[in-house]
Design an enzyme around this catalytic site. Structure first.
Site, short mmCIF file in Angstrom:
data_model
loop_
_atom_site.label_atom_id
_atom_site.label_comp_id
_atom_site.label_asym_id
_atom_site.label_seq_id
_atom_site.Cartn_x
_atom_site.Cartn_y
_atom_site.Cartn_z
N ASP A 262 -32.80 -70.19 -44.27
CA ASP A 262 -31.50 -70.56 -43.74
C ASP A 262 -31.22 -71.37 -44.27
O ASP A 262 -31.77 -71.99 -45.53
CB ASP A 262 -32.11 -71.60 -42.17
CG ASP A 262 -33.99 -72.39 -42.86
OD1 ASP A 262 -33.87 -72.49 -43.59
OD2 ASP A 262 -34.23 -72.94 -41.42
N ASN B 3 -42.32 -79.85 -33.63
CA ASN B 3 -41.23 -79.10 -32.15
C ASN B 3 -41.09 -77.33 -32.10
O ASN B 3 -41.47 -76.73 -31.16
CB ASN B 3 -40.22 -79.68 -31.85
CG ASN B 3 -38.94 -78.84 -32.74
OD1 ASN B 3 -39.57 -78.16 -33.71
ND2 ASN B 3 -37.85 -78.92 -32.76
N HIS C 21 -40.15 -74.71 -34.36
CA HIS C 21 -39.19 -74.29 -34.84
C HIS C 21 -39.91 -73.62 -35.96
O HIS C 21 -40.07 -74.18 -36.98
CB HIS C 21 -37.97 -75.04 -35.37
CG HIS C 21 -38.18 -76.16 -36.44
ND1 HIS C 21 -37.84 -77.14 -36.01
CD2 HIS C 21 -38.43 -75.90 -37.53
CE1 HIS C 21 -37.89 -78.84 -37.22
NE2 HIS C 21 -37.87 -77.19 -37.86
N GLU D 253 -34.84 -73.53 -33.09
CA GLU D 253 -35.19 -74.64 -32.37
C GLU D 253 -35.68 -73.86 -30.99
O GLU D 253 -35.41 -73.38 -29.98
CB GLU D 253 -34.03 -75.83 -32.01
CG GLU D 253 -33.89 -76.18 -33.10
CD GLU D 253 -33.84 -77.10 -34.23
OE1 GLU D 253 -35.18 -77.40 -33.54
OE2 GLU D 253 -33.78 -77.74 -34.56
#
Ligand code: F6R
Length: 246
Positions: free
Chosen positions: A68, A137, A139, A144
């Site tokens: 990313d 979380n 990800h 996400e």
């Protein structure tokens, strides 16, 4: 199938993760490595640099594809993932820079940027080994929590929790980019082997949720339960909630 390798601490985790990547490079010198940024893999990259310096590892034929990049950050911005990879790894080993790929955050047209990156990954032949860190979380990459698993490289709006977590790297919260280009879940899942690194007590809850909870796009890493070859290398603190199940 997921295998868990419990390590004493961060240093031990880094050594073991680097050994797995090193073994991949030795056994297939022209392999494709999927690479990650973030704080967790830094020690792993340090060990890989050592392996190169010792003469144990030769990266000259390796291709790398990163997960990313922040949308809008230029390559010379020291918060870009392009810069991170050069700083922590590429400039310190003998990989051919022409064979290292990071999604191009400078391409404004998000659709074009994502299409171009999928084409790069496809042309590389796909990742032999994909290294992943995991967000609090769940990800992976910048995928996400969401109501569906997105397959291809895509442009995401970062959640407030990710922006807050990343703010420590920027002069102020306002400087943190709000969007990123990320490999999709399908692009990650096509890797032949996946190596996840996790460290620290703050990851203990999500480790349990991701690998022993429901498979749901609300916990993106949980999809890894469906991959046939995943190794999770984590320290005792990160494995605290799963210690009796591994
Ligand atoms: C980085 C990336 C992210 C991180 C995750 C964990 O390329 O894709 O998913 O792996 O945010 O970050 P750290 O390792 O800093 O806890």
């Amino acid at each position: 199938m997921i295998r868990f390798i419990k390590t004493k601490d961060y240093a031990d985790m880094s050594r073991k993760a680097a050994n797995i990547i090193g073994a991949q490079v030795v056994s297939k010198p022209n392999c494709v490595l999927g690479l990650a940024t973030g704080s967790t893999p830094i020690g792993t990259y340090e060990r890989l640099v050592e392996g190169y310096e010792n003469g144990d590892l030769d990266f000259s034929k390796v291709t790398s594809v990163n997960l990313d990049e922040y949308r809008g950050l230029t390559h010379d911005n020291d918060q870009s993932y392009y810069w991170f990879m050069n700083h922590h790894l590429f400039s310190k080993i003998n990989i051919d820079k022409n064979n290292t790929y990071v999604p191009d955050g400078t391409i404004e047209d998000a659709e074009a940027a994502c299409k171009q990156y999928d084409e790069i990954v496809r042309k590389s032949g796909g990742q032999d080994l994909q290294l992943l860190g995991m967000g609090h979380n769940g990800h992976i990459g910048f995928n996400e929590p969401c109501d569906k698993f997105v397959k291809d490289t895509n442009c995401v709006n970062l959640t407030q929790s990710t922006i807050d977590a990343n703010a420590r790297f920027f002069a102020s919260k306002e400087d943190v980019p709000t969007q990123a280009y990320t490999m999709g879940i399908g692009t990650i899942m096509q890797a032949k082997k996946v190596l996840v690194v996790v460290s620290g007590a703050d990851k203990a809850d999500i480790v349990e949720k991701a690998f022993f909870g429901d498979i749901t796009p609300q916990v993106p890493a949980s999809i890894l339960q469906l991959h046939e070859d995943v190794v999770v290398v984590g320290d005792e603190a990160a494995f605290a909630k799963i210690a009796d199940r591994i």
